[in-house]
Write a protein that holds these residues in place. Sequence first.
Motif, PDB file in Angstrom:
ATOM      1  N   PRO A   1      56.647-111.710  81.076  1.00  0.00           N
ATOM      2  CA  PRO A   1      55.598-112.539  80.456  1.00  0.00           C
ATOM      3  C   PRO A   1      54.183-112.039  80.711  1.00  0.00           C
ATOM      4  CG  PRO A   1      57.299-113.942  81.351  1.00  0.00           C
ATOM      5  CD  PRO A   1      57.630-112.525  81.779  1.00  0.00           C
ATOM      6  N   ARG A   2      53.898-111.571  81.897  1.00  0.00           N
ATOM      7  CA  ARG A   2      52.530-111.138  82.210  1.00  0.00           C
ATOM      8  C   ARG A   2      52.155-109.859  81.446  1.00  0.00           C
ATOM      9  NH1 ARG A   2      54.954-109.944  87.552  1.00  0.00           N
ATOM     10  NH2 ARG A   2      55.192-107.693  87.691  1.00  0.00           N
ATOM     11  N   ASP A   3      53.141-109.156  80.912  1.00  0.00           N
ATOM     12  CA  ASP A   3      52.873-107.901  80.206  1.00  0.00           C
ATOM     13  C   ASP A   3      52.753-108.082  78.695  1.00  0.00           C
ATOM     14  OD1 ASP A   3      52.886-106.510  82.600  1.00  0.00           O
ATOM     15  OD2 ASP A   3      55.032-106.075  82.475  1.00  0.00           O
ATOM     16  N   ILE A   4      53.112-109.219  78.166  1.00  0.00           N
ATOM     17  CA  ILE A   4      53.130-109.415  76.713  1.00  0.00           C
ATOM     18  C   ILE A   4      51.757-109.203  76.093  1.00  0.00           C
ATOM     19  CG2 ILE A   4      53.408-111.168  74.905  1.00  0.00           C
ATOM     20  CD1 ILE A   4      55.890-112.131  76.429  1.00  0.00           C
ATOM     21  N   LEU A   5      50.702-109.675  76.734  1.00  0.00           N
ATOM     22  CA  LEU A   5      49.373-109.548  76.145  1.00  0.00           C
ATOM     23  C   LEU A   5      48.879-108.113  76.069  1.00  0.00           C
ATOM     24  CD1 LEU A   5      47.600-112.696  77.598  1.00  0.00           C
ATOM     25  CD2 LEU A   5      48.599-112.373  75.329  1.00  0.00           C
ATOM     26  N   ARG A   6      49.568-107.189  76.698  1.00  0.00           N
ATOM     27  CA  ARG A   6      49.197-105.769  76.620  1.00  0.00           C
ATOM     28  C   ARG A   6      49.669-105.119  75.331  1.00  0.00           C
ATOM     29  NH1 ARG A   6      50.801-103.961  82.759  1.00  0.00           N
ATOM     30  NH2 ARG A   6      49.411-105.420  83.788  1.00  0.00           N
ATOM     31  N   PHE A   7      50.545-105.780  74.605  1.00  0.00           N
ATOM     32  CA  PHE A   7      51.125-105.197  73.392  1.00  0.00           C
ATOM     33  C   PHE A   7      50.165-105.336  72.221  1.00  0.00           C
ATOM     34  CE2 PHE A   7      54.687-105.347  76.057  1.00  0.00           C
ATOM     35  CZ  PHE A   7      55.647-104.498  75.537  1.00  0.00           C
TER      36      PHE A   7
ATOM     37  N   HIS B   1      50.672-109.630  54.946  1.00  0.00           N
ATOM     38  CA  HIS B   1      49.935-108.927  55.997  1.00  0.00           C
ATOM     39  C   HIS B   1      50.284-109.430  57.400  1.00  0.00           C
ATOM     40  CE1 HIS B   1      47.511-107.074  52.925  1.00  0.00           C
ATOM     41  NE2 HIS B   1      47.270-108.256  52.421  1.00  0.00           N
ATOM     42  N   ASP B   2      51.048-110.504  57.486  1.00  0.00           N
ATOM     43  CA  ASP B   2      51.359-111.122  58.771  1.00  0.00           C
ATOM     44  C   ASP B   2      52.579-110.468  59.419  1.00  0.00           C
ATOM     45  OD1 ASP B   2      49.267-112.834  58.220  1.00  0.00           O
ATOM     46  OD2 ASP B   2      50.565-114.433  57.469  1.00  0.00           O
ATOM     47  N   HIS B   3      52.671-110.627  60.737  1.00  0.00           N
ATOM     48  CA  HIS B   3      53.770-110.034  61.499  1.00  0.00           C
ATOM     49  C   HIS B   3      54.352-111.059  62.458  1.00  0.00           C
ATOM     50  CE1 HIS B   3      52.848-105.954  60.143  1.00  0.00           C
ATOM     51  NE2 HIS B   3      51.590-106.368  60.174  1.00  0.00           N
ATOM     52  N   LEU B   4      55.633-110.892  62.752  1.00  0.00           N
ATOM     53  CA  LEU B   4      56.336-111.712  63.738  1.00  0.00           C
ATOM     54  C   LEU B   4      56.846-110.785  64.821  1.00  0.00           C
ATOM     55  CD1 LEU B   4      57.676-114.317  64.789  1.00  0.00           C
ATOM     56  CD2 LEU B   4      59.590-113.842  63.235  1.00  0.00           C
ATOM     57  N   TRP B   5      56.417-111.046  66.052  1.00  0.00           N
ATOM     58  CA  TRP B   5      56.878-110.277  67.202  1.00  0.00           C
ATOM     59  C   TRP B   5      57.819-111.146  68.007  1.00  0.00           C
ATOM     60  CZ3 TRP B   5      51.898-107.702  69.555  1.00  0.00           C
ATOM     61  CH2 TRP B   5      51.377-106.784  68.630  1.00  0.00           C
ATOM     62  N   ILE B   6      58.999-110.618  68.276  1.00  0.00           N
ATOM     63  CA  ILE B   6      60.014-111.344  69.020  1.00  0.00           C
ATOM     64  C   ILE B   6      60.276-110.598  70.326  1.00  0.00           C
ATOM     65  CG2 ILE B   6      62.398-112.163  69.016  1.00  0.00           C
ATOM     66  CD1 ILE B   6      62.163-112.345  65.925  1.00  0.00           C
ATOM     67  N   PHE B   7      59.935-111.252  71.429  1.00  0.00           N
ATOM     68  CA  PHE B   7      60.156-110.698  72.756  1.00  0.00           C
ATOM     69  C   PHE B   7      61.371-111.388  73.357  1.00  0.00           C
ATOM     70  CE2 PHE B   7      55.663-110.102  71.995  1.00  0.00           C
ATOM     71  CZ  PHE B   7      55.398-108.853  72.517  1.00  0.00           C
TER      72      PHE B   7
ATOM     73  N   VAL C   1      52.413-113.700  64.767  1.00  0.00           N
ATOM     74  CA  VAL C   1      53.112-114.824  65.383  1.00  0.00           C
ATOM     75  C   VAL C   1      54.049-114.219  66.403  1.00  0.00           C
ATOM     76  CG1 VAL C   1      54.717-116.722  64.963  1.00  0.00           C
ATOM     77  CG2 VAL C   1      53.003-116.136  63.230  1.00  0.00           C
ATOM     78  N   LEU C   2      54.099-114.797  67.602  1.00  0.00           N
ATOM     79  CA  LEU C   2      55.033-114.240  68.575  1.00  0.00           C
ATOM     80  C   LEU C   2      55.815-115.340  69.262  1.00  0.00           C
ATOM     81  CD1 LEU C   2      54.197-114.378  71.863  1.00  0.00           C
ATOM     82  CD2 LEU C   2      52.393-112.890  71.050  1.00  0.00           C
ATOM     83  N   THR C   3      56.996-114.947  69.685  1.00  0.00           N
ATOM     84  CA  THR C   3      57.835-115.817  70.495  1.00  0.00           C
ATOM     85  C   THR C   3      58.401-114.982  71.630  1.00  0.00           C
ATOM     86  OG1 THR C   3      59.680-117.386  70.501  1.00  0.00           O
ATOM     87  CG2 THR C   3      59.922-115.450  69.101  1.00  0.00           C
ATOM     88  N   ALA C   4      58.543-115.613  72.766  1.00  0.00           N
ATOM     89  CA  ALA C   4      59.147-114.966  73.934  1.00  0.00           C
ATOM     90  C   ALA C   4      60.220-115.909  74.451  1.00  0.00           C
ATOM     91  CB  ALA C   4      58.096-114.692  74.999  1.00  0.00           C
TER      92      ALA C   4
END
Length: 76
Positions: A69-75, A33-39, A7-10
């Motif tokens: 924002p355009r770089d988030i999908l690279r993570f 097993h789930d993760h939360l990514w906070i940008f 799950v991610l939020t930016a």
Amino acid sequence: GEGEVVVLTAARLEPHKQVDLLLRQFAAVASSHDHLWIFGEGSVRPALESLSHELKVSSRVRFWGFVRPRDILRFQ
């Protein structure tokens, strides 16, 4: 891994964004097993990091800081 959800939020980490509610809900419903990514960065980041420890999910929550924002999908 298989069956893992990220799950991610930016967002700016400011009180009105209510990222603390997302963090609390993640802790309540996510599997181990789930993760939360906070940008993002902001005044409540230290409080959110503390909250992740209090909720015992800090090992599954990643604070990435500011990312365009355009770089988030690279993570990964």
